[in-house]
Design a protein around this motif. Sequence first.
Motif, PDB file in Angstrom:
ATOM      1  N   GLN A 107     -12.121  25.116  17.267  1.00 34.29           N
ATOM      2  CA  GLN A 107     -13.424  24.507  16.949  1.00 34.29           C
ATOM      3  C   GLN A 107     -14.505  25.028  17.909  1.00 34.29           C
ATOM      4  O   GLN A 107     -15.611  25.353  17.500  1.00 34.29           O
ATOM      5  CB  GLN A 107     -13.335  22.977  17.030  1.00 34.29           C
ATOM      6  CG  GLN A 107     -12.597  22.378  15.840  1.00 34.29           C
ATOM      7  CD  GLN A 107     -12.371  20.887  16.033  1.00 34.29           C
ATOM      8  OE1 GLN A 107     -11.938  20.437  17.097  1.00 34.29           O
ATOM      9  NE2 GLN A 107     -12.658  20.122  15.003  1.00 34.29           N
ATOM     10  N   TRP A 108     -14.172  25.086  19.202  1.00 34.53           N
ATOM     11  CA  TRP A 108     -15.105  25.634  20.197  1.00 34.53           C
ATOM     12  C   TRP A 108     -15.520  27.048  19.793  1.00 34.53           C
ATOM     13  O   TRP A 108     -16.707  27.397  19.786  1.00 34.53           O
ATOM     14  CB  TRP A 108     -14.445  25.617  21.581  1.00 34.53           C
ATOM     15  CG  TRP A 108     -15.181  26.432  22.622  1.00 34.53           C
ATOM     16  CD1 TRP A 108     -15.038  27.764  22.872  1.00 34.53           C
ATOM     17  CD2 TRP A 108     -16.198  25.964  23.520  1.00 34.53           C
ATOM     18  NE1 TRP A 108     -15.893  28.160  23.872  1.00 34.53           N
ATOM     19  CE2 TRP A 108     -16.614  27.074  24.295  1.00 34.53           C
ATOM     20  CE3 TRP A 108     -16.795  24.719  23.760  1.00 34.53           C
ATOM     21  CZ2 TRP A 108     -17.603  26.986  25.281  1.00 34.53           C
ATOM     22  CZ3 TRP A 108     -17.783  24.627  24.759  1.00 34.53           C
ATOM     23  CH2 TRP A 108     -18.167  25.750  25.491  1.00 34.53           C
ATOM     24  N   LEU A 154     -20.639  20.288  14.726  1.00 32.03           N
ATOM     25  CA  LEU A 154     -19.337  19.700  15.063  1.00 32.03           C
ATOM     26  C   LEU A 154     -19.589  18.336  15.680  1.00 32.03           C
ATOM     27  O   LEU A 154     -20.280  18.225  16.703  1.00 32.03           O
ATOM     28  CB  LEU A 154     -18.583  20.590  16.067  1.00 32.03           C
ATOM     29  CG  LEU A 154     -17.223  20.053  16.509  1.00 32.03           C
ATOM     30  CD1 LEU A 154     -16.223  20.042  15.357  1.00 32.03           C
ATOM     31  CD2 LEU A 154     -16.670  20.873  17.672  1.00 32.03           C
ATOM     32  N   ARG A 155     -19.065  17.306  15.021  1.00 30.12           N
ATOM     33  CA  ARG A 155     -19.188  15.952  15.551  1.00 30.12           C
ATOM     34  C   ARG A 155     -17.786  15.541  15.981  1.00 30.12           C
ATOM     35  O   ARG A 155     -16.943  15.204  15.151  1.00 30.12           O
ATOM     36  CB  ARG A 155     -19.704  15.048  14.429  1.00 30.12           C
ATOM     37  CG  ARG A 155     -20.352  13.786  14.875  1.00 30.12           C
ATOM     38  CD  ARG A 155     -20.963  13.095  13.672  1.00 30.12           C
ATOM     39  NE  ARG A 155     -21.270  11.707  13.939  1.00 30.12           N
ATOM     40  CZ  ARG A 155     -22.361  11.294  14.573  1.00 30.12           C
ATOM     41  NH1 ARG A 155     -23.235  12.157  14.999  1.00 30.12           N
ATOM     42  NH2 ARG A 155     -22.560   9.997  14.772  1.00 30.12           N
ATOM     43  N   GLU A 156     -17.524  15.613  17.261  1.00 33.72           N
ATOM     44  CA  GLU A 156     -16.167  15.379  17.762  1.00 33.72           C
ATOM     45  C   GLU A 156     -16.210  15.021  19.241  1.00 33.72           C
ATOM     46  O   GLU A 156     -17.065  15.525  19.984  1.00 33.72           O
ATOM     47  CB  GLU A 156     -15.335  16.669  17.544  1.00 33.72           C
ATOM     48  CG  GLU A 156     -13.867  16.546  17.794  1.00 33.72           C
ATOM     49  CD  GLU A 156     -13.199  15.465  16.949  1.00 33.72           C
ATOM     50  OE1 GLU A 156     -13.267  14.283  17.364  1.00 33.72           O
ATOM     51  OE2 GLU A 156     -12.601  15.786  15.905  1.00 33.72           O
ATOM     52  N   LEU A 157     -15.279  14.174  19.662  1.00 31.10           N
ATOM     53  CA  LEU A 157     -15.122  13.914  21.091  1.00 31.10           C
ATOM     54  C   LEU A 157     -14.633  15.198  21.764  1.00 31.10           C
ATOM     55  O   LEU A 157     -13.821  15.926  21.182  1.00 31.10           O
ATOM     56  CB  LEU A 157     -14.061  12.824  21.308  1.00 31.10           C
ATOM     57  CG  LEU A 157     -14.407  11.422  20.809  1.00 31.10           C
ATOM     58  CD1 LEU A 157     -13.139  10.553  20.798  1.00 31.10           C
ATOM     59  CD2 LEU A 157     -15.475  10.803  21.701  1.00 31.10           C
ATOM     60  N   ASP A 169     -26.932  19.884   3.592  1.00 29.89           N
ATOM     61  CA  ASP A 169     -25.488  19.596   3.555  1.00 29.89           C
ATOM     62  C   ASP A 169     -24.977  19.216   4.942  1.00 29.89           C
ATOM     63  O   ASP A 169     -24.120  18.344   5.092  1.00 29.89           O
ATOM     64  CB  ASP A 169     -24.700  20.850   3.129  1.00 29.89           C
ATOM     65  CG  ASP A 169     -24.993  21.245   1.692  1.00 29.89           C
ATOM     66  OD1 ASP A 169     -25.597  20.428   0.970  1.00 29.89           O
ATOM     67  OD2 ASP A 169     -24.613  22.374   1.310  1.00 29.89           O
ATOM     68  N   MET A 170     -25.514  19.927   5.972  1.00 34.16           N
ATOM     69  CA  MET A 170     -25.020  19.700   7.340  1.00 34.16           C
ATOM     70  C   MET A 170     -25.188  18.245   7.747  1.00 34.16           C
ATOM     71  O   MET A 170     -24.277  17.623   8.286  1.00 34.16           O
ATOM     72  CB  MET A 170     -25.778  20.614   8.317  1.00 34.16           C
ATOM     73  CG  MET A 170     -25.305  20.510   9.738  1.00 34.16           C
ATOM     74  SD  MET A 170     -26.174  21.628  10.866  1.00 34.16           S
ATOM     75  CE  MET A 170     -25.326  23.166  10.566  1.00 34.16           C
ATOM     76  N   TYR A 197     -21.671  21.449  20.059  1.00 36.41           N
ATOM     77  CA  TYR A 197     -22.818  21.881  19.247  1.00 36.41           C
ATOM     78  C   TYR A 197     -24.072  21.963  20.124  1.00 36.41           C
ATOM     79  O   TYR A 197     -24.792  22.971  20.109  1.00 36.41           O
ATOM     80  CB  TYR A 197     -23.029  20.886  18.100  1.00 36.41           C
ATOM     81  CG  TYR A 197     -24.238  21.171  17.236  1.00 36.41           C
ATOM     82  CD1 TYR A 197     -24.245  22.230  16.331  1.00 36.41           C
ATOM     83  CD2 TYR A 197     -25.383  20.371  17.327  1.00 36.41           C
ATOM     84  CE1 TYR A 197     -25.366  22.480  15.531  1.00 36.41           C
ATOM     85  CE2 TYR A 197     -26.499  20.620  16.538  1.00 36.41           C
ATOM     86  CZ  TYR A 197     -26.481  21.674  15.644  1.00 36.41           C
ATOM     87  OH  TYR A 197     -27.586  21.930  14.854  1.00 36.41           O
ATOM     88  N   ALA A 198     -24.315  20.893  20.913  1.00 35.18           N
ATOM     89  CA  ALA A 198     -25.513  20.873  21.764  1.00 35.18           C
ATOM     90  C   ALA A 198     -25.469  22.013  22.778  1.00 35.18           C
ATOM     91  O   ALA A 198     -26.496  22.641  23.061  1.00 35.18           O
ATOM     92  CB  ALA A 198     -25.629  19.525  22.462  1.00 35.18           C
ATOM     93  N   ALA A 199     -24.287  22.309  23.315  1.00 40.97           N
ATOM     94  CA  ALA A 199     -24.174  23.405  24.292  1.00 40.97           C
ATOM     95  C   ALA A 199     -24.491  24.743  23.633  1.00 40.97           C
ATOM     96  O   ALA A 199     -25.152  25.603  24.228  1.00 40.97           O
ATOM     97  CB  ALA A 199     -22.766  23.419  24.886  1.00 40.97           C
TER      98      ALA A 199
END
Length: 251
Positions: free
Chosen positions: A109-110, A98-101, A194-195, A158-160
Amino acid sequence: MVDGSLQNRVCLVTGASRGIGVAIARAAAVAGAAVAVNYRSSRRQAELLVEELRDLGHQAITVQADVGSSSDVAKMYTTIERELGPVSLLVNNAGVSLRELVTHTSDEQWELVMNTNLKGPFLCCRQALPNMIRNRWGRIVNIVSIWGLLGASCESVYAASKGGLVLFTKSLAKEVGPSGITVNALAPGPVETDMLAEELTGPELQDLAEQIPVGRLGSPEDVAAICVFLLSSAANYINGQVIPVDGGWTA
Ligand code: NAP
């Protein structure tokens, strides 16, 4: 005895319909394991991989499951045990990015990221461990990410999820090491799948490759080779470790 073979082992690779999971499933089969190829929705791709492996003389099946669903995971294990036997090698590879602010991230999403990347490995380990403990042998490899070690702007969720999986790996390694089970993690840098293609444009990927000491992005096979080593008896004394596979990017 030091042995790199996976003969007589049953290996579940989650998220093996595409990308890194495909390479891990292939490498595990070549090393001698019977392989369960898990997928969520890419049924045809998983079936093609299983056909390829069977044509080469390997034992393989497809198993559909959303790894974030405990009922799906329970059903998946029932199928694998019936068709191949108890899982002694588990690779928790399925993941979503997930690339998002943070300010733009929805509850849904979470939940998708956490359910897939963190709850999924927990559910798959919980289901695999009773047999591994009974047999006093098992190998678990969790695919995390260097972002789970370093953090990344616009990838906090994603990092979390991956950072959580790093500490799950280390804690579980301590919990089940006395039962003959090792639990390790691989932390890939950018790998051509793909990711990555969904997240970055061609020029961005080229810039990234130039920042990596070995001068290229990772391949799924780069990750698969180390994964199969960790699954084997040759890695008996490696436990609770997180090994970067990033061409020296984080060195
Ligand atoms: P990918 O090409 O997007 O493939 C993802 C795989 O995960 C697919 O097989 C997908 O199945 C499966 N999947 C997704 N959600 C699932 C769910 N809920 N249940 C079961 N399967 C699910 O990703 P990839 O690049 O190969 O990544 C594999 C792992 O490496 C991930 O954990 C990722 O976070 C990690 N990683 C990747 C990179 C990179 O640069 N590529 C870097 C570091 C870490 P379907 O095809 O059925 O959707």
